[in-house]
Design an enzyme around this catalytic site. Structure first.
Site, PDB file in Angstrom:
ATOM      1  N   GLY A 103      43.376  24.857  80.179  1.00  0.00           N
ATOM      2  CA  GLY A 103      42.562  24.177  81.178  1.00  0.00           C
ATOM      3  C   GLY A 103      42.573  24.810  82.563  1.00  0.00           C
ATOM      4  O   GLY A 103      42.461  26.039  82.721  1.00  0.00           O
TER       5      GLY A 103
ATOM      6  N   SER B  89      43.709  13.914  92.186  1.00  0.00           N
ATOM      7  CA  SER B  89      42.549  13.514  91.395  1.00  0.00           C
ATOM      8  C   SER B  89      41.779  12.418  92.089  1.00  0.00           C
ATOM      9  O   SER B  89      42.336  11.607  92.816  1.00  0.00           O
ATOM     10  CB  SER B  89      42.971  13.014  90.024  1.00  0.00           C
ATOM     11  OG  SER B  89      41.826  12.595  89.321  1.00  0.00           O
TER      12      SER B  89
ATOM     13  N   TYR C 115      48.694   7.248  84.548  1.00  0.00           N
ATOM     14  CA  TYR C 115      48.203   8.577  84.964  1.00  0.00           C
ATOM     15  C   TYR C 115      47.669   8.522  86.393  1.00  0.00           C
ATOM     16  O   TYR C 115      48.007   9.365  87.228  1.00  0.00           O
ATOM     17  CB  TYR C 115      47.107   9.052  84.004  1.00  0.00           C
ATOM     18  CG  TYR C 115      46.358  10.277  84.491  1.00  0.00           C
ATOM     19  CD1 TYR C 115      46.907  11.557  84.356  1.00  0.00           C
ATOM     20  CD2 TYR C 115      45.115  10.157  85.111  1.00  0.00           C
ATOM     21  CE1 TYR C 115      46.225  12.674  84.811  1.00  0.00           C
ATOM     22  CE2 TYR C 115      44.430  11.272  85.570  1.00  0.00           C
ATOM     23  CZ  TYR C 115      44.981  12.530  85.423  1.00  0.00           C
ATOM     24  OH  TYR C 115      44.305  13.637  85.886  1.00  0.00           O
TER      25      TYR C 115
HETATM   26  P1  NDP Z   1      45.087  20.302  80.272  1.00  0.00           P
HETATM   27  O1  NDP Z   1      45.600  19.241  79.361  1.00  0.00           O
HETATM   28  O2  NDP Z   1      44.166  21.326  79.734  1.00  0.00           O
HETATM   29  O3  NDP Z   1      46.289  21.042  80.974  1.00  0.00           O
HETATM   30  C1  NDP Z   1      47.483  20.394  81.274  1.00  0.00           C
HETATM   31  C2  NDP Z   1      48.604  21.394  81.222  1.00  0.00           C
HETATM   32  O4  NDP Z   1      49.835  20.713  81.503  1.00  0.00           O
HETATM   33  C3  NDP Z   1      48.760  22.059  79.865  1.00  0.00           C
HETATM   34  O5  NDP Z   1      49.005  23.425  80.081  1.00  0.00           O
HETATM   35  C4  NDP Z   1      49.971  21.371  79.283  1.00  0.00           C
HETATM   36  O6  NDP Z   1      50.716  22.172  78.411  1.00  0.00           O
HETATM   37  C5  NDP Z   1      50.770  21.133  80.561  1.00  0.00           C
HETATM   38  N1  NDP Z   1      51.827  20.140  80.355  1.00  0.00           N
HETATM   39  C6  NDP Z   1      51.735  18.891  79.892  1.00  0.00           C
HETATM   40  N2  NDP Z   1      52.957  18.346  79.802  1.00  0.00           N
HETATM   41  C7  NDP Z   1      53.842  19.259  80.238  1.00  0.00           C
HETATM   42  C8  NDP Z   1      55.249  19.292  80.357  1.00  0.00           C
HETATM   43  N3  NDP Z   1      56.020  18.263  79.991  1.00  0.00           N
HETATM   44  N4  NDP Z   1      55.835  20.413  80.846  1.00  0.00           N
HETATM   45  C9  NDP Z   1      55.077  21.473  81.190  1.00  0.00           C
HETATM   46  N5  NDP Z   1      53.753  21.518  81.078  1.00  0.00           N
HETATM   47  C10 NDP Z   1      53.139  20.418  80.601  1.00  0.00           C
HETATM   48  O7  NDP Z   1      44.395  19.479  81.453  1.00  0.00           O
HETATM   49  P2  NDP Z   1      43.682  19.958  82.818  1.00  0.00           P
HETATM   50  O8  NDP Z   1      43.626  21.423  82.902  1.00  0.00           O
HETATM   51  O9  NDP Z   1      42.450  19.168  82.943  1.00  0.00           O
HETATM   52  O10 NDP Z   1      44.701  19.377  83.899  1.00  0.00           O
HETATM   53  C11 NDP Z   1      45.283  20.163  84.905  1.00  0.00           C
HETATM   54  C12 NDP Z   1      45.425  19.351  86.176  1.00  0.00           C
HETATM   55  O11 NDP Z   1      44.139  18.991  86.666  1.00  0.00           O
HETATM   56  C13 NDP Z   1      46.187  18.049  86.024  1.00  0.00           C
HETATM   57  O12 NDP Z   1      47.045  17.889  87.138  1.00  0.00           O
HETATM   58  C14 NDP Z   1      45.103  16.993  86.045  1.00  0.00           C
HETATM   59  O13 NDP Z   1      45.595  15.760  86.517  1.00  0.00           O
HETATM   60  C15 NDP Z   1      44.148  17.633  87.005  1.00  0.00           C
HETATM   61  N6  NDP Z   1      42.792  17.139  86.987  1.00  0.00           N
HETATM   62  C16 NDP Z   1      41.998  17.298  85.872  1.00  0.00           C
HETATM   63  C17 NDP Z   1      40.699  16.830  85.903  1.00  0.00           C
HETATM   64  C18 NDP Z   1      39.820  16.983  84.732  1.00  0.00           C
HETATM   65  O14 NDP Z   1      38.685  16.491  84.813  1.00  0.00           O
HETATM   66  N7  NDP Z   1      40.236  17.598  83.650  1.00  0.00           N
HETATM   67  C19 NDP Z   1      40.147  16.212  87.105  1.00  0.00           C
HETATM   68  C20 NDP Z   1      41.064  16.124  88.203  1.00  0.00           C
HETATM   69  C21 NDP Z   1      42.324  16.586  88.141  1.00  0.00           C
HETATM   70  P3  NDP Z   1      50.252  22.454  76.880  1.00  0.00           P
HETATM   71  O15 NDP Z   1      49.232  23.549  76.967  1.00  0.00           O
HETATM   72  O16 NDP Z   1      51.519  22.871  76.213  1.00  0.00           O
HETATM   73  O17 NDP Z   1      49.687  21.171  76.349  1.00  0.00           O
END
Ligand code: NDP
Length: 315
Positions: free
Chosen positions: A13, A142, A190
């Site tokens: 992401g 967010s 969340y």
């Molecule tokens: P993704 O789920 O694609 O990415 C989240 C990442 O966090 C993944 O790489 C995941 O790892 C990692 N992760 C989750 N749990 C852990 C953990 N315990 N330790 C280490 N890493 C962890 O989501 P997004 O890219 O959308 O989210 C990224 C950020 O953007 C977040 O902070 C989210 O709140 C924020 N955001 C997203 C929006 C959206 O519309 N998508 C809007 C606004 C903010 P793994 O690959 O192993 O699962």
């Protein structure tokens, strides 16, 4: 010299897109801080990030021991730290029951807030010591935690209340697993965690900006409706959410564009202001956005900081 940036959750992401955007400038070495080492390596390769521009280090934010180990391992690399991007997050909108981190904190707040809180606190000294010209600590916020927006008003709304559940340890057995002491709700947990992220950024700014010169900032990159964040949502939601965001709310942004935005906040010479929550308008131009009343409550930020210190073993 090249800048050194740690990005948490860079295996997919937004984090991965940001890693790519920074690495391909040739001016950054990206430390991808990820819980799944192999997934991160594969992701870096498939995105064409060249080997000399990144290092994968293991980090599981749902374990405070892992956070401490990560910091030790980072020190062994012998690299300075110039920018830290706290990006990783979990979202469990359909969970009926809470799940917990290694230390027994409700998973969303434990991972998104407490894990990052400890990480950022432990790495602050490294950033202080760096001689880089523009040091930054970025925490991804967010819109959903911001109740002064339309999206932030979709129930269940974020609300930290008087922090009684957090103060009692978010343990869910003898106390509540929610910060405000209420019943477990995964979507709300969340949003609450994102309010914590935005409050933490401002408290860092108040406590450390003048002394260290580090810029502390948060951002809402837009709705990246295609990322893995929604992996636990019901299939119909996952099918309809991207077109809904594209054509109805028009808040949709691609992973690539969102990655460029976060890379901008991490490195652009024009975005050095501290204590700011960045957003982008329809023409993809950045502007300083307003946070909701709760997400800019200085007294709440101070109390959140103090309780969090106790929970992660810093006080
Ligand atoms: P993704 O789920 O694609 O990415 C989240 C990442 O966090 C993944 O790489 C995941 O790892 C990692 N992760 C989750 N749990 C852990 C953990 N315990 N330790 C280490 N890493 C962890 O989501 P997004 O890219 O959308 O989210 C990224 C950020 O953007 C977040 O902070 C989210 O709140 C924020 N955001 C997203 C929006 C959206 O519309 N998508 C809007 C606004 C903010 P793994 O690959 O192993 O699962």
């Amino acid at each position: 010299r090249k800048g050194n940036v740690i990005i948490t959750g860079a295996s997919s992401g937004l984090g991965l897109a940001t890693a790519k955007a920074l690495a391909e400038t040739g001016e950054w070495h990206v430390i991808m801080a990820c819980r799944n080492f192999l997934k991160a390596e594969r992701a870096a390769k498939s995105f064409g990030i060249t080997k000399e521009n990144y290092t994968v280090l293991h980090l599981d934010l749902a374990s405070l021991d892992s956070v401490r180990q990560f910091v030790d391992n980072f020190h062994r690399l012998g690299r300075p730290l110039d920018v830290l991007v706290c990006n990783a997050a979990v979202y469990q909108p359909t969970a009926k029951e809470p799940s917990f981190t290694a230390e027994g904190f409700e998973l969303s707040v434990g991972t998104n807030h407490l894990g990052h809180f400890l990480l950022a606190r432990l790495l602050l000294d490294d950033m202080k010591q760096s001689d880089y010209q523009s040091k930054r600590l970025i925490i991804v916020g967010s819109i959903t935690g911001n109740t002064n927006t339309l999206a932030g008003n979709v129930p269940p709304k974020a609300n930290l209340g008087d922090l009684r559940g957090l103060a009692a340890g978010l343990a869910g057995l003898n106390s509540s697993s929610m910060i405000d002491g209420g019943e477990f709700d995964g979507a709300k947990a969340y949003k609450d965690s994102k309010v914590c992220n935005m409050l933490t950024m401002q408290e860092f700014h108040r406590r450390y900006h003048e002394e260290t010169g580090i810029a502390f900032a948060s951002l809402y990159p837009g709705c990246i409706a295609t990322t893995g964040l929604f992996r636990e949502h019901i299939p119909l939601f996952r099918l309809l959410f991207p077109p809904f965001q594209k054509y109805i709310t028009k808040g949709y942004v691609s992973e690539e564009e969102a990655g460029k935005r976060l890379a901008q906040v991490a490195s652009d010479p024009s975005l050095t202001k501290s204590g700011v929550y960045w957003s982008w308008n329809k023409n993809s131009a950045s502007f300083e956005n307003q946070l909701s009343k709760e997400a800019s409550d200085a007294e709440k930020a101070r109390r959140l900081w103090e309780i969090s210190e106790k929970l992660v073993g810093l006080a």
